[in-house]
Write an enzyme that holds these catalytic residues in place. Sequence first.
Site, PDB file in Angstrom:
ATOM      1  N   TRP A 102      43.325  30.519  44.867  1.00 20.67           N
ATOM      2  CA  TRP A 102      42.355  31.011  43.881  1.00 20.67           C
ATOM      3  C   TRP A 102      42.593  30.377  42.515  1.00 20.67           C
ATOM      4  O   TRP A 102      41.654  30.046  41.797  1.00 20.67           O
ATOM      5  CB  TRP A 102      42.356  32.540  43.820  1.00 20.67           C
ATOM      6  N   ASP A 172      42.795  36.790  36.606  1.00 17.64           N
ATOM      7  CA  ASP A 172      41.940  37.065  37.769  1.00 17.64           C
ATOM      8  C   ASP A 172      42.642  38.127  38.602  1.00 17.64           C
ATOM      9  O   ASP A 172      43.518  37.828  39.406  1.00 17.64           O
ATOM     10  CB  ASP A 172      41.740  35.780  38.576  1.00 17.64           C
ATOM     11  N   LYS A 196      37.534  44.068  46.830  1.00 16.24           N
ATOM     12  CA  LYS A 196      38.884  44.256  47.356  1.00 16.24           C
ATOM     13  C   LYS A 196      39.405  45.651  47.040  1.00 16.24           C
ATOM     14  O   LYS A 196      39.654  46.430  47.931  1.00 16.24           O
ATOM     15  CB  LYS A 196      39.820  43.182  46.801  1.00 16.24           C
TER      16      LYS A 196
HETATM   17  C1  LIG Z   1      38.427  37.194  46.551  1.00 16.79           C
HETATM   18  C2  LIG Z   1      38.955  36.535  45.340  1.00 16.79           C
HETATM   19  C3  LIG Z   1      38.144  35.723  44.528  1.00 16.79           C
HETATM   20  C4  LIG Z   1      36.709  35.430  44.858  1.00 16.79           C
HETATM   21  O1  LIG Z   1      35.955  36.550  44.662  1.00 16.79           O
HETATM   22  P1  LIG Z   1      34.351  36.517  44.807  1.00 16.79           P
HETATM   23  O2  LIG Z   1      33.985  37.842  44.260  1.00 16.79           O
HETATM   24  O3  LIG Z   1      34.076  36.357  46.279  1.00 16.79           O
HETATM   25  O4  LIG Z   1      33.851  35.371  44.026  1.00 16.79           O
HETATM   26  C5  LIG Z   1      38.703  35.174  43.403  1.00 16.79           C
HETATM   27  N1  LIG Z   1      39.984  35.401  43.063  1.00 16.79           N
HETATM   28  C6  LIG Z   1      40.795  36.164  43.824  1.00 16.79           C
HETATM   29  C7  LIG Z   1      42.215  36.393  43.393  1.00 16.79           C
HETATM   30  C8  LIG Z   1      40.305  36.754  44.977  1.00 16.79           C
HETATM   31  O5  LIG Z   1      41.098  37.525  45.731  1.00 16.79           O
END
Ligand SMILES: *Cc1c(COP(=O)(O)O)cnc(C)c1O
Length: 360
Positions: A102, A172, A196
């Site tokens: 990521w 993030d 998540k």
């Molecule tokens: C799942 C995830 C993403 C992507 O998320 P989307 O909402 O599908 O764009 C980005 N960063 C991390 C750490 C993730 O777990």
Amino acid sequence: MSRVFNFSAGPAMLSEAVIKKASEEMLDWRGEGMSVMEMSHRGKAFMSIASKAEADLRNLMAIPDNYKVLFLQGGASMQFGAIPLNLLGDKKTADYINTGMWSKKAIAEAKRYCDVNVAASSEDSGFTTIPDFADWKLNPDAAYVHYTPNETIGGVEFDYIPDTGDVPLIADMSSTILSRPIDVSKFGMIYAGAQKNVGPAGLTLVIIRDDLLGHAADITPTMLNYKTHADADSMYNTPPIYSWYLAGLVFEWLLENGGLEAMGKINKSKSDKLYAAIEGNDFYANPVEKRYRSWMNVPFTLKDADLDAAFLEQAAAKGLATLKGHRSVGGMRASIYNAMPEAGVDTLVEFMAEFAKANG
Ligand SMILES: *Cc1c(COP(=O)(O)O)cnc(C)c1O
């Protein structure tokens, strides 16, 4: 009907209490004679849902008053581009920490807008650790420092918040937000896709300090400018109302269950149990340095990858679903966000012991 223990990395399991509540309110939300999905986002009913959700999130995370909370769309991936557009200001460079898949995606997108200084990377280790903070090559002229506190695919998690001084820290937190208490004041901005640990897909949370608003590049699309959404209380256009509502139910559920302090304790206990099961049996392995093992996403491999299919099939028969690892890592991955009950982890640990015994 019986619900399984769903170990999916995302969209992930939701608390049964939350889904039940949503189903009770599905046809007629509190006497309005309509479902939340059918409501005007500018009507009184939805406005009350929206502001309660924000107030509860502020309460849960102890978000200081000088931070705005934005309820957006586009996922965490959309933020990869929005961040440099909004936060570079007069600067030409930004620091990024590369700890996995990521991080790399965020870096690739930022490179379209600025000079990216990868101030630290754990790529040489195969992303099984976090680079020592003492070795980071931070640039004092960087507009911000971006990192990924929990790498969802590698299962690597920071156990500290880096101190970047006056340079805003951007995180993030897609797969770790709400999993334990954090000090929001240490961050310039926190963002997370909801699917998540917050609620259903379609909603993205951005928590941003006031002084970082209003510096977007001229070319920034209106919809990607944080100021647009901050000024309009996230109602510049139609927000993802149902996901917002469900996230609000999740926040209520978390508050009723002791908040993030309590979640942190349970999450620690769940992940300790699972890592102990992996450590305690040489049939299983996890490559991540112990200190940095994720509380939320636990990848592990079996002694013999030829047994993966049988493991998945027999696990599914016991109601342990979606354990297949990410295609880039292989093996298994158990994502154990807030909504995964401790009983789910206990059942998995029991099954792992049985399977190892039968096949070891
Ligand atoms: C799942 C995830 C993403 C992507 O998320 P989307 O909402 O599908 O764009 C980005 N960063 C991390 C750490 C993730 O777990």
